[in-house]
Design an enzyme around this catalytic site. Structure first.
Site: not given
Ligand code: PAF
Length: 282
Positions: A31, A34, A37, A61, A149-150, A184, A186-187
């Site tokens: 959620g 931005h 997503h 996580q 990005k990740d 971009k 969320s943080r």
């Molecule tokens: O990247 C994320 O937002 C989270 O790690 C994910 C893939 C939705 C799993 O919770």
């Protein structure tokens, strides 16, 4: 857009869509949406009949000292953005829907995690693969979309899908950036005004390093040292790491060939930013 909270209701709905031969593209998120997503949604829309998005801030996580409580949430805005950007099905479960009881089986990621963010965030990727394994079973998507990005998350999820034969294609989507180059995230809302001015330097320094690596200008060690120095010189953030690995295996580089990930993490006062570039040396 149809919104589901209940696991069994969405499963039933998507099972019917599946049997009608609809191709399902899935965008898992936590959620506070931005453009990063939304770029995943855009890509999913071009390649599927139905786009499903999940919004679930996954407690598993987050470490005990991480920002689970503080993680930004805005469901009203998220629903509107999802609807306006062409999401067909939105899945917003509660914690009890996804974790109705304590887990009797734990997934532990063994490779691709003892480097980069995984080194400091013990158990983080165990939580990511656990929730994704659940979501993949609930949604049964044909393709799932992740932002580069990740990059470590992409590498770990590719490992999950290969190891457990999930019948899903992982689609790697390039990082979406602000006009000044800042990735971009969320943080980014946690950055002070001054930090926000400095933060694009992370990407500028990374780009310089990537160009040097492509042009084989100097050895890897000195390229990474210069990268660290440049971020130190131009920002008030503290460089947590500057590292380079093979991608997606995330192993030490023995030779400069194939895809190479150069990744950084920088800690500002209230925001920890990550960014990376993948250089393909053929
Ligand atoms: O990247 C994320 O937002 C989270 O790690 C994910 C893939 C939705 C799993 O919770």
């Amino acid at each position: 857009m149809i919104v589901f909270k209940n696991v069994f209701e969405i499963k039933e709905f998507l099972k019917n869509k599946n049997s009608e031969g609809k191709k399902i593209g899935f965008v898992p998120t936590m959620g506070f949406l931005h453009e990063g997503h939304l770029s995943l949604v855009d890509r999913a829309k071009t390649e599927n009949d139905l786009v499903v998005m999940s919004i679930f801030v996954n407690p598993l996580q987050f470490g005990p000292n991480e920002d689970f409580e503080r993680y930004p949430r805005d469901q009203v805005r998220d629903r509107e953005l999802a609807q306006n950007n062409g999401v067909d099905v939105l899945f917003i479960p509660e914690i009890d829907d996804i974790y109705p009881r304590s887990l009797s089986v734990h997934l532990t990621v063994k490779e691709r995690v003892n480097v980069l963010c995984g080194k400091k965030r013990e158990g983080h990727f165990d939580g990511v693969v656990t929730v994704l394994a659940k979501l993949f079973h609930i949604i049964e998507p044909d393709a799932v979309y992740f932002g580069l990005k990740d990059a470590q998350q992409v590498a770990v999820v590719e490992g999950l899908v290969e190891d457990f034969f999930f019948p899903v294609e992982i689609v790697r989507v390039p990082t979406v950036r602000e006009r000044d180059g800042l990735a971009k995230s969320s943080r980014n809302v946690y950055l002070s005004d001054q930090e926000r001015i400095e933060a694009p330097e992370i990407y500028h320094s990374l780009s310089k390093a990537a160009r040097k690596l492509s042009d084989r200008e100097g050895d890897l060690r000195s390229i990474l040292q210069e990268l660290k120095q440049s971020i130190n010189d131009h920002t008030s953030g503290i460089v947590e790491y500057v590292e380079a690995y093979t991608f997606p295996e995330l192993t030490q580089l023995e030779q400069l060939t194939g895809e190479i990930l150069i990744a950084v993490a920088v800690q500002f006062e209230k925001a920890r930013l990550i960014d990376n570039i993948i250089v393909d040396l053929g």
